[in-house]
Design an enzyme around this catalytic site. Structure first.
Site, PDB file in Angstrom:
ATOM      1  N   LYS A  15     -76.678 -10.802  48.018  1.00  0.00           N
ATOM      2  CA  LYS A  15     -77.072  -9.699  47.297  1.00  0.00           C
ATOM      3  C   LYS A  15     -75.957  -8.846  46.770  1.00  0.00           C
ATOM      4  O   LYS A  15     -74.792  -8.743  47.314  1.00  0.00           O
ATOM      5  CB  LYS A  15     -77.809  -8.701  48.424  1.00  0.00           C
ATOM      6  CG  LYS A  15     -78.271  -7.388  47.833  1.00  0.00           C
ATOM      7  CD  LYS A  15     -78.656  -6.535  48.818  1.00  0.00           C
ATOM      8  CE  LYS A  15     -79.071  -5.164  48.231  1.00  0.00           C
ATOM      9  NZ  LYS A  15     -79.313  -4.116  49.399  1.00  0.00           N
TER      10      LYS A  15
ATOM     11  N   CYS B 123     -79.640   4.288  56.113  1.00  0.00           N
ATOM     12  CA  CYS B 123     -79.044   5.142  54.857  1.00  0.00           C
ATOM     13  C   CYS B 123     -80.258   5.940  54.428  1.00  0.00           C
ATOM     14  O   CYS B 123     -80.213   7.235  54.012  1.00  0.00           O
ATOM     15  CB  CYS B 123     -78.335   4.408  53.942  1.00  0.00           C
ATOM     16  SG  CYS B 123     -79.381   2.995  52.987  1.00  0.00           S
TER      17      CYS B 123
ATOM     18  N   LYS C  89     -73.437  -9.093  51.633  1.00  0.00           N
ATOM     19  CA  LYS C  89     -74.013  -8.058  50.675  1.00  0.00           C
ATOM     20  C   LYS C  89     -72.764  -7.156  49.947  1.00  0.00           C
ATOM     21  O   LYS C  89     -71.954  -6.726  51.056  1.00  0.00           O
ATOM     22  CB  LYS C  89     -74.741  -6.824  51.685  1.00  0.00           C
ATOM     23  CG  LYS C  89     -75.267  -5.900  50.817  1.00  0.00           C
ATOM     24  CD  LYS C  89     -76.077  -4.916  51.623  1.00  0.00           C
ATOM     25  CE  LYS C  89     -76.632  -3.603  50.901  1.00  0.00           C
ATOM     26  NZ  LYS C  89     -77.504  -2.667  51.877  1.00  0.00           N
TER      27      LYS C  89
HETATM   28  C1  PBG Z   1     -80.015  -0.277  52.362  1.00  0.00           C
HETATM   29  C2  PBG Z   1     -80.133  -1.288  51.149  1.00  0.00           C
HETATM   30  C3  PBG Z   1     -79.902  -0.901  49.827  1.00  0.00           C
HETATM   31  C4  PBG Z   1     -80.591  -2.068  48.881  1.00  0.00           C
HETATM   32  C5  PBG Z   1     -81.305  -2.645  49.933  1.00  0.00           C
HETATM   33  N1  PBG Z   1     -81.150  -2.173  51.072  1.00  0.00           N
HETATM   34  C6  PBG Z   1     -79.088   0.178  49.156  1.00  0.00           C
HETATM   35  C7  PBG Z   1     -77.472  -0.051  49.607  1.00  0.00           C
HETATM   36  O1  PBG Z   1     -77.065  -0.628  50.350  1.00  0.00           O
HETATM   37  O2  PBG Z   1     -77.130   0.992  49.067  1.00  0.00           O
HETATM   38  C8  PBG Z   1     -80.221  -2.237  47.591  1.00  0.00           C
HETATM   39  C9  PBG Z   1     -81.626  -2.726  46.861  1.00  0.00           C
HETATM   40  C10 PBG Z   1     -81.580  -2.601  45.408  1.00  0.00           C
HETATM   41  O3  PBG Z   1     -80.770  -2.146  44.719  1.00  0.00           O
HETATM   42  O4  PBG Z   1     -82.465  -3.291  44.744  1.00  0.00           O
HETATM   43  N2  PBG Z   1     -78.552  -0.492  52.654  1.00  0.00           N
END
Ligand code: PBG
Length: 322
Positions: A245, A119, A192
């Site tokens: 997460k 991303c 996640k």
């Molecule tokens: C990449 C990623 C994200 C986060 C960690 N790796 C963003 C998302 O999935 O939009 C978020 C970490 C945070 O909010 O501290 N995909």
């Protein structure tokens, strides 16, 4: 007759003897954001106290980590150039690859985990290859594998895929093994969730999707059984560590995962959780140190063995004072 629970709370000596959960700097993994350019150490407005670093100033943060005895990092890169297929993510001279080599040169004992995702590198901001309006799972796997291999080649110690495509652990394990990286572990962002708590990160990493959202690949916040399926598949495919997460609104998920599986559980104390405390502390509404340590303790008490947190360095410093 009743039990006098207060007997064991009379002073700090006895309280610490019966204490069940302790925080240690070695529990923490510190996220670092690396940018192209020179002489940059710029505070990230959405994550006060955290910075964008150019490669030539990484020594400052490595020094600070060593001082407070936080020994592992998770790296995020913000490239200069983005395209449809996120080619900067697997470029041998991409921002992350250069940062890995630099940190290892500065201190080979820093344990480097890399976030594997697309991303930050795609022009559309999604975590994979777009066909129509959605991310194509199987085509994305080839890229995720390729990115992981390039991180391992640059010297990463552990690979942490956060894309949430199905089958990615299998694909990454295969490519690493085929290329002689059998001993590089995988920490899977297994559960996640599609969370609003990532807001400040997306500003920091410039990774907000241009259209739509991540609901077809990240999990529905309402589900916990589905999280167990995600975790089970990741373990079957070869994940060495599983992750939940965000952390704070998902302590129940951490607990169920801990009780059900024997691989270590990691938790990501995400940007929104951090930013809320920072802002409330700045407004004079809360005691930042106490709240932050209480939050980190609760994540560990729920069952996390390690915590990715923007508080890593500050918390380690506070622990040293105590
Ligand atoms: C990449 C990623 C994200 C986060 C960690 N790796 C963003 C998302 O999935 O939009 C978020 C970490 C945070 O909010 O501290 N995909």
């Amino acid at each position: 007759m009743f039990r006098r629970h207060r007997r064991l709370r009379q002073n700090e000596v006895i309280r610490s003897m019966v204490r069940e959960t302790f925080l240690h700097p070695s529990d923490f993994i510190y996220p670092i954001f690396v940018v192209e350019g020179t002489n940059i150490k710029k505070e990230i407005s959405s994550l006060p106290g955290n910075y964008h670093f150019s490669i030539d100033r990484l020594h400052e943060i490595v020094k600070e980590m060593t001082e407070v005895r936080v020994k592992s990092v998770i790296l995020f890169g913000i490239p200069d150039h983005k395209d449809e297929c996120g080619s900067g993510a697997y470029d041998e001279n991409g921002i992350i690859q250069k940062a890995i080599r630099k940190i290892k040169e500065l201190n080979k004992d820093i344990y480097i985990i890399t976030d594997v995702c697309m991303c930050e590198y795609t022009s559309h901001g999604h975590c994979g290859i777009i066909h129509g309006e959605d991310v194509d799972n199987d085509e994305t796997l080839e890229y995720i594998a390729k990115i992981s291999l390039s991180h391992a080649k640059a010297g990463a110690d552990m690979i942490a895929p956060s894309d949430m495509m199905d089958g990615r652990i299998d694909a990454i394990r295969d490519i690493l093994d085929e290329n002689g990286y059998k001993n590089i572990p995988i920490m899977a962002y297994s559960a996640k969730y599609c969370s609003a708590f990532y807001g400040p990160f997306r500003e920091a990493a410039d990774s907000t999707p241009e259209f739509g959202d991540r609901k077809t690949y990240q999990m529905d916040p309402a589900n916990v059984r589905e999280a167990m399926l995600e975790i089970e598949d990741d373990i079957d495919e070869g994940a060495d560590i599983i992750m939940v997460k965000p952390a704070l609104s998902y302590l129940d998920v951490i607990r169920v995962a801990r009780d059900r599986y024997d691989v270590p559980v990691a938790a990501y104390n995400v940007s929104g959780e951090y930013a809320m405390i920072k802002v409330a502390a700045k407004a004079g509404l809360i005691d930042e140190k106490r709240i932050a340590l209480e939050m980190l303790t609760s994540i560990k008490r729920a069952g996390a063995k390690m915590i990715i947190t923007y508080y890593a360095l500050e918390a380690a410093r506070w622990l040293k004072e105590e």
